[in-house]
Motif scaffolding. Structure first.
Motif, PDB file in Angstrom:
ATOM      1  N   ILE A 106       0.855  -1.193   0.000  1.00 14.76           N
ATOM      2  CA  ILE A 106       0.000   0.000   0.000  1.00 14.76           C
ATOM      3  C   ILE A 106       0.885   1.235   0.000  1.00 14.76           C
ATOM      4  CG2 ILE A 106      -2.051  -1.033   1.070  1.00 14.76           C
ATOM      5  CD1 ILE A 106      -1.085   0.101   3.756  1.00 14.76           C
ATOM      6  N   ASP A 107       0.475   2.247  -0.740  1.00 14.98           N
ATOM      7  CA  ASP A 107       1.138   3.558  -0.740  1.00 14.98           C
ATOM      8  C   ASP A 107       0.132   4.601  -0.266  1.00 14.98           C
ATOM      9  OD1 ASP A 107       3.110   2.121  -1.890  1.00 14.98           O
ATOM     10  OD2 ASP A 107       3.152   3.215  -3.795  1.00 14.98           O
ATOM     11  N   GLY A 108       0.650   5.662   0.335  1.00  9.87           N
ATOM     12  CA  GLY A 108      -0.229   6.751   0.765  1.00  9.87           C
ATOM     13  C   GLY A 108       0.575   7.848   1.417  1.00  9.87           C
ATOM     14  N   TYR A 109      -0.021   8.571   2.341  1.00 12.21           N
ATOM     15  CA  TYR A 109       0.700   9.641   3.030  1.00 12.21           C
ATOM     16  C   TYR A 109       0.156   9.832   4.447  1.00 12.21           C
ATOM     17  CZ  TYR A 109      -3.351  12.345   1.414  1.00 12.21           C
ATOM     18  OH  TYR A 109      -4.621  12.790   1.142  1.00 12.21           O
ATOM     19  N   ILE A 110       1.068  10.259   5.306  1.00  7.63           N
ATOM     20  CA  ILE A 110       0.725  10.645   6.683  1.00  7.63           C
ATOM     21  C   ILE A 110       0.436  12.142   6.687  1.00  7.63           C
ATOM     22  CG2 ILE A 110       1.562  10.829   9.059  1.00  7.63           C
ATOM     23  CD1 ILE A 110       3.328   8.451   8.566  1.00  7.63           C
ATOM     24  N   TYR A 111      -0.519  12.568   7.528  1.00  7.19           N
ATOM     25  CA  TYR A 111      -0.804  13.998   7.698  1.00  7.19           C
ATOM     26  C   TYR A 111       0.269  14.590   8.622  1.00  7.19           C
ATOM     27  CZ  TYR A 111      -5.350  12.733   5.762  1.00  7.19           C
ATOM     28  OH  TYR A 111      -6.360  12.268   4.959  1.00  7.19           O
ATOM     29  N   ALA A 112       1.401  14.972   8.011  1.00  6.11           N
ATOM     30  CA  ALA A 112       2.574  15.355   8.795  1.00  6.11           C
ATOM     31  C   ALA A 112       2.383  16.637   9.586  1.00  6.11           C
ATOM     32  CB  ALA A 112       3.782  15.504   7.863  1.00  6.11           C
ATOM     33  N   LYS A 113       1.674  17.592   9.026  1.00  9.67           N
ATOM     34  CA  LYS A 113       1.466  18.872   9.732  1.00  9.67           C
ATOM     35  C   LYS A 113       0.484  18.701  10.889  1.00  9.67           C
ATOM     36  CE  LYS A 113       0.240  23.726   8.836  1.00  9.67           C
ATOM     37  NZ  LYS A 113       1.484  24.267   9.375  1.00  9.67           N
ATOM     38  N   ASP A 114      -0.502  17.818  10.705  1.00  9.29           N
ATOM     39  CA  ASP A 114      -1.491  17.578  11.750  1.00  9.29           C
ATOM     40  C   ASP A 114      -0.939  16.682  12.857  1.00  9.29           C
ATOM     41  OD1 ASP A 114      -3.290  19.028  10.242  1.00  9.29           O
ATOM     42  OD2 ASP A 114      -4.088  17.264   9.218  1.00  9.29           O
ATOM     43  N   PHE A 115      -0.024  15.753  12.495  1.00  5.51           N
ATOM     44  CA  PHE A 115       0.516  14.805  13.469  1.00  5.51           C
ATOM     45  C   PHE A 115       2.050  14.798  13.401  1.00  5.51           C
ATOM     46  CE2 PHE A 115      -3.654  13.221  12.143  1.00  5.51           C
ATOM     47  CZ  PHE A 115      -4.301  13.146  13.371  1.00  5.51           C
ATOM     48  N   PRO A 116       2.698  15.920  13.718  1.00  3.44           N
ATOM     49  CA  PRO A 116       4.176  15.947  13.659  1.00  3.44           C
ATOM     50  C   PRO A 116       4.801  15.003  14.669  1.00  3.44           C
ATOM     51  CG  PRO A 116       3.314  17.913  14.751  1.00  3.44           C
ATOM     52  CD  PRO A 116       2.127  17.199  14.169  1.00  3.44           C
ATOM     53  N   ASP A 117       4.125  14.725  15.789  1.00  6.80           N
ATOM     54  CA  ASP A 117       4.660  13.817  16.790  1.00  6.80           C
ATOM     55  C   ASP A 117       4.719  12.385  16.250  1.00  6.80           C
ATOM     56  OD1 ASP A 117       1.909  14.028  16.663  1.00  6.80           O
ATOM     57  OD2 ASP A 117       1.593  13.344  18.711  1.00  6.80           O
ATOM     58  N   VAL A 118       3.724  12.006  15.423  1.00  6.54           N
ATOM     59  CA  VAL A 118       3.731  10.665  14.833  1.00  6.54           C
ATOM     60  C   VAL A 118       4.922  10.519  13.895  1.00  6.54           C
ATOM     61  CG1 VAL A 118       2.490   9.106  13.288  1.00  6.54           C
ATOM     62  CG2 VAL A 118       1.241  10.357  15.063  1.00  6.54           C
ATOM     63  N   VAL A 119       5.135  11.517  13.040  1.00  7.25           N
ATOM     64  CA  VAL A 119       6.257  11.474  12.106  1.00  7.25           C
ATOM     65  C   VAL A 119       7.580  11.398  12.869  1.00  7.25           C
ATOM     66  CG1 VAL A 119       7.483  12.750  10.304  1.00  7.25           C
ATOM     67  CG2 VAL A 119       4.990  12.692  10.315  1.00  7.25           C
ATOM     68  N   ALA A 120       7.712  12.225  13.918  1.00  8.31           N
ATOM     69  CA  ALA A 120       8.951  12.240  14.689  1.00  8.31           C
ATOM     70  C   ALA A 120       9.178  10.913  15.400  1.00  8.31           C
ATOM     71  CB  ALA A 120       8.910  13.385  15.696  1.00  8.31           C
ATOM     72  N   THR A 121       8.116  10.331  15.932  1.00  9.65           N
ATOM     73  CA  THR A 121       8.245   9.060  16.650  1.00  9.65           C
ATOM     74  C   THR A 121       8.694   7.941  15.722  1.00  9.65           C
ATOM     75  OG1 THR A 121       6.548   9.698  18.236  1.00  9.65           O
ATOM     76  CG2 THR A 121       7.006   7.352  18.032  1.00  9.65           C
ATOM     77  N   ILE A 122       8.040   7.821  14.546  1.00 10.01           N
ATOM     78  CA  ILE A 122       8.402   6.765  13.597  1.00 10.01           C
ATOM     79  C   ILE A 122       9.833   6.956  13.104  1.00 10.01           C
ATOM     80  CG2 ILE A 122       7.858   5.756  11.353  1.00 10.01           C
ATOM     81  CD1 ILE A 122       4.939   6.468  11.861  1.00 10.01           C
ATOM     82  N   ARG A 123      10.190   8.194  12.830  1.00  9.82           N
ATOM     83  CA  ARG A 123      11.548   8.472  12.340  1.00  9.82           C
ATOM     84  C   ARG A 123      12.590   8.102  13.391  1.00  9.82           C
ATOM     85  NH1 ARG A 123      13.733  14.368  10.243  1.00  9.82           N
ATOM     86  NH2 ARG A 123      15.826  13.692   9.677  1.00  9.82           N
ATOM     87  N   TYR A 124      12.295   8.437  14.633  1.00 15.88           N
ATOM     88  CA  TYR A 124      13.264   8.165  15.704  1.00 15.88           C
ATOM     89  C   TYR A 124      13.468   6.659  15.902  1.00 15.88           C
ATOM     90  CZ  TYR A 124      15.359   7.858  20.312  1.00 15.88           C
ATOM     91  OH  TYR A 124      16.197   7.553  21.354  1.00 15.88           O
ATOM     92  N   TYR A 125      12.369   5.913  16.047  1.00 15.55           N
ATOM     93  CA  TYR A 125      12.498   4.487  16.335  1.00 15.55           C
ATOM     94  C   TYR A 125      13.012   3.708  15.129  1.00 15.55           C
ATOM     95  CZ  TYR A 125      10.395   4.807  20.940  1.00 15.55           C
ATOM     96  OH  TYR A 125      10.148   5.092  22.250  1.00 15.55           O
ATOM     97  N   ASN A 126      12.609   4.075  13.927  1.00 18.63           N
ATOM     98  CA  ASN A 126      13.181   3.421  12.751  1.00 18.63           C
ATOM     99  C   ASN A 126      14.684   3.671  12.657  1.00 18.63           C
ATOM    100  OD1 ASN A 126      10.874   2.200  11.902  1.00 18.63           O
ATOM    101  ND2 ASN A 126      10.511   3.536  10.149  1.00 18.63           N
TER     102      ASN A 126
END
Length: 350
Positions: A106-126
């Motif tokens: 599956i391809d898509g996108y995360i709402y990065a501006k609405d959920f910056p904490d989600v993006v930061a969390t995934i980036r950190y743990y990955n």
């Protein structure tokens, strides 16, 4: 029979999560994810499968995979990102397809501006998973679907999916996903940045606890905002009612004044019509008659024309002679004679 299945409790192969280029849409971070493997049993039993593993064939995948398009991805902060939270949706699926290596993607996108904490969390743990090979900190995706299943003919503990409808997916730690070979990553054309980590396990645990408290605070703030929205809606409703009542009162006042003006105009028109009718009938004269002066004498009738001898007004005949001597207009002369005749008639009756 359709069953609701949620795949969890597995590990995934490690891939980095990377942010999109700076020039991309500010609220979109593209992702690409291997959702499940086809033609092979899952590594664990999904929720709703009664403790059994499931298997999705290539044919069923090709027929039903498109149902994931438009569905959302959620993440569960409250339970340490190890489960599903369908009410906390942070991304959307734009494309679903099967690759030649035997995976549904599956391809898509995360709402990065609405959920910056989600993006930061995934980036950190990955990043941790990539640098130290800590696969338990790698993020992946776990599918959610309603499916029809039958017992597999070749394997005792496996259910074959004969039909399904994708309802979404969850972003979660790889150890919690149903298919151990799935992965979650975001597209990025930037060069890979070196990930530096000097946090101890205790610090990581403290950060996880902090994120859980943050989620609880967000829930409380959401409830407070909803309360304020409700109050504002009530105030707007009251203002609307007050404006409507004021407009109604103003309209009523205008209508009452218009009715009064119309009545006055009708009354005036009726009066003018009556006067016109009276004039046509001869009931009204333009010059009103002089009021009758009951006490005036025949001599007084001629006094306004100069000094008149009293003897000239002793009888009606002499009065008429005096009037004729004045050479008055015939209408006025006749008027005086009629008035004098009435006076002499009163005398004779007395």
């Amino acid at each position: 029979m359709l069953k609701t299945l949620k795949l969890s409790n597995q590990t995934m192969r490690v891939q980095d999560f990377k942010l999109s280029d700076a020039g991309a849409h500010p609220n979109k971070v593209p992702f690409k994810c291997a959702l499940f493997a086809v033609d092979q049993p899952s590594d664990g039993s999904p929720s709703g499968a009664g403790g059994k593993k499931i298997r999705i064939s290539s044919e069923v995948c090709d027929q039903c995979l498109h149902t994931f398009v438009g569905m959302a991805l959620n993440i569960d902060y409250a339970n340490g990102m190890a489960d599903h939270d369908p009410r906390f949706k942070v991304a959307v699926i734009e494309k679903a397809y099967r690759s030649l290596d035997g995976y549904a993607w599956i391809d898509g996108y995360i709402y990065a501006k609405d959920f910056p904490d989600v993006v930061a969390t995934i980036r950190y743990y990955n990043g941790l998973a990539a640098e130290y090979s800590w696969s338990e900190y790698q993020f992946g995706a776990s599918l959610e679907m309603e499916a029809s299943v039958v017992g597999a003919a070749d394997l005792e503990d496996v259910l074959d999916v004969t039909d399904f409808c994708g309802t979404g997916a969850a972003i979660l730690f790889a150890e919690a996903a149903a298919y151990r070979t799935t992965s979650f990553a975001a597209k990025n054309n930037k060069p890979k940045e070196e990930v530096v980590n000097d946090m101890t396990p205790e610090q990581i645990k403290a950060m996880e606890d902090g994120m859980k408290l943050l989620q609880e605070s967000m829930t409380s703030i959401t409830a407070s905002v909803q309360s304020v929205v409700t109050e504002v809606g009530s105030i707007k409703s009251d203002l609307t009612s007050m404006k409507a009542a004021s407009a109604e009162a103003e309209q009523k006042s205008v209508e009452e004044q218009a009715a009064a003006d119309l009545k006055a105009a009708n009354d005036k028109a009726e009066a003018l019509e009556k006067e016109l009718a009276d004039l046509k009938a001869g009931k009204t004269t333009l010059t009103p008659p002089e009021p009758e002066r009951k006490t005036v004498s025949a001599a007084n009738l001629l006094s306004k024309y100069g000094k008149v001898e009293e003897t000239s007004t002793t009888d009606y005949k002499s009065f008429c002679a005096s009037v004729d001597a004045l050479n008055l207009p015939s209408s006025e002369s006749m008027k005086l004679k009629f008035q004098a005749k009435a006076k002499f008639a009163e005398k004779e009756s007395v």
